[in-house]
Design a protein around this motif. Sequence first.
Motif, PDB file in Angstrom:
ATOM      1  N   TRP A   1      -5.755  -6.601  -5.638  1.00 46.10           N
ATOM      2  CA  TRP A   1      -5.246  -6.973  -7.110  1.00 46.10           C
ATOM      3  C   TRP A   1      -5.508  -7.983  -7.828  1.00 46.10           C
ATOM      4  O   TRP A   1      -5.756  -8.981  -7.362  1.00 46.10           O
TER       5      TRP A   1
ATOM      6  N   HIS B   1       2.722 -14.648  -8.995  1.00 42.34           N
ATOM      7  CA  HIS B   1       1.447 -14.028  -9.789  1.00 42.34           C
ATOM      8  C   HIS B   1       0.338 -14.687  -9.195  1.00 42.34           C
ATOM      9  O   HIS B   1      -0.429 -15.484  -9.930  1.00 42.34           O
TER      10      HIS B   1
ATOM     11  N   SER C   1       0.265   1.108  -0.522  1.00 38.71           N
ATOM     12  CA  SER C   1       0.760  -0.084   0.202  1.00 38.71           C
ATOM     13  C   SER C   1       1.875   0.532   0.952  1.00 38.71           C
ATOM     14  O   SER C   1       2.199   1.732   0.844  1.00 38.71           O
TER      15      SER C   1
ATOM     16  N   GLU D   1       4.344  -4.310   1.991  1.00 35.26           N
ATOM     17  CA  GLU D   1       3.969  -4.911   0.464  1.00 35.26           C
ATOM     18  C   GLU D   1       4.956  -4.584  -0.368  1.00 35.26           C
ATOM     19  O   GLU D   1       4.932  -5.498  -1.069  1.00 35.26           O
TER      20      GLU D   1
ATOM     21  N   THR E   1       6.492  -7.979  -2.645  1.00 31.50           N
ATOM     22  CA  THR E   1       6.397  -7.862  -3.911  1.00 31.50           C
ATOM     23  C   THR E   1       7.737  -7.941  -4.808  1.00 31.50           C
ATOM     24  O   THR E   1       7.876  -8.681  -5.666  1.00 31.50           O
TER      25      THR E   1
ATOM     26  N   ARG F   1       2.682 -12.304  -3.753  1.00 31.83           N
ATOM     27  CA  ARG F   1       2.142 -11.491  -4.476  1.00 31.83           C
ATOM     28  C   ARG F   1       3.255 -10.696  -5.561  1.00 31.83           C
ATOM     29  O   ARG F   1       4.386 -11.080  -5.652  1.00 31.83           O
ATOM     30  N   SER F   2       2.525 -10.001  -6.623  1.00 34.20           N
ATOM     31  CA  SER F   2       3.551  -9.542  -7.939  1.00 34.20           C
ATOM     32  C   SER F   2       3.042  -8.170  -7.962  1.00 34.20           C
ATOM     33  O   SER F   2       3.682  -7.611  -9.071  1.00 34.20           O
ATOM     34  N   LEU F   3       2.288  -7.482  -7.227  1.00 32.19           N
ATOM     35  CA  LEU F   3       1.710  -6.236  -7.478  1.00 32.19           C
ATOM     36  C   LEU F   3       1.596  -5.467  -6.012  1.00 32.19           C
ATOM     37  O   LEU F   3       1.325  -5.992  -5.069  1.00 32.19           O
ATOM     38  N   CYS F   4       2.055  -4.131  -6.243  1.00 30.70           N
ATOM     39  CA  CYS F   4       1.935  -3.204  -5.104  1.00 30.70           C
ATOM     40  C   CYS F   4       1.659  -1.660  -5.790  1.00 30.70           C
ATOM     41  O   CYS F   4       2.325  -1.602  -6.726  1.00 30.70           O
TER      42      CYS F   4
ATOM     43  N   GLY G   1       5.298  -4.184 -10.569  1.00 33.20           N
ATOM     44  CA  GLY G   1       4.771  -5.460 -10.827  1.00 33.20           C
ATOM     45  C   GLY G   1       6.006  -6.265 -11.188  1.00 33.20           C
ATOM     46  O   GLY G   1       7.063  -5.943 -11.913  1.00 33.20           O
TER      47      GLY G   1
ATOM     48  N   PRO H   1      11.196  -7.257 -10.830  1.00 38.19           N
ATOM     49  CA  PRO H   1      10.155  -6.129 -10.685  1.00 38.19           C
ATOM     50  C   PRO H   1      10.515  -5.239 -11.678  1.00 38.19           C
ATOM     51  O   PRO H   1      11.651  -4.976 -12.229  1.00 38.19           O
TER      52      PRO H   1
END
Length: 221
Positions: free
Chosen positions: A29, A75, A107, A111, A115, A121-124, A187, A202
């Motif tokens: 990502w 992020h 994901s 994951e 998130t 992490r900030s995305l999946c 995200g 989120p």
Amino acid sequence: MSIINFTVLAVTKTYDKYCIAGIDEDGNWLRPLPPDTSTKFWSNLFYNDNKKIMVGDVWEIYNHRAELDPNSPGHTEDIRLVDWDSYSLIKKLPNNELLQLVSKFQSGETELSETLQANGRSLCLIDIDSFRQVENLLRIKFTFNGIDYNNTTQTEGFPITDLKWRSYIQQKINTPNTYDSLYLVIGLARKEPRKDIYKEYPMAISLITDPEVPVLDSYPN
């Protein structure tokens, strides 16, 4: 520095600016940030030839640097383009090819949990069972692997910031009731202490479906 082959999977609006996220050819990502270091958001969504930046666009990114956001440590995917010549559009994926790509890099529950908790992490991207709009709000709930997800905050539903889908909801235009494939990108929004937002939270930043839901003429507004 090696060239990155990057596919746009989410285009969202943040106040009067925009955010872009997607994956490289290995499924990693990335959030490309504009060369203007005074902001983390894009001021417009147009290429030099006035074509609109959309989900499914494939870029070559030539020159960038990693960037850490100490205020929003989840992020981890941020990269800063060095200048406006640091990337170019090389093609646009038709929906069937886009679906093949996201099915390859979807994901799982681990994951998704990482998130939602901003744990590194900030995305999946997940293959969801269904989603439904929260009545009279630009928010959705979804079901993933038989589990219903409402939100991690007090407000019902996840804000849907996907530019294409927001237009359908705002204009009350019907979309299909059933889908053969339904992928959701989650995200995180950044912390904004000046607005009393002290937690990365989120949002539903992209829905990729079969059948495809076309972009309205009003996009990106």
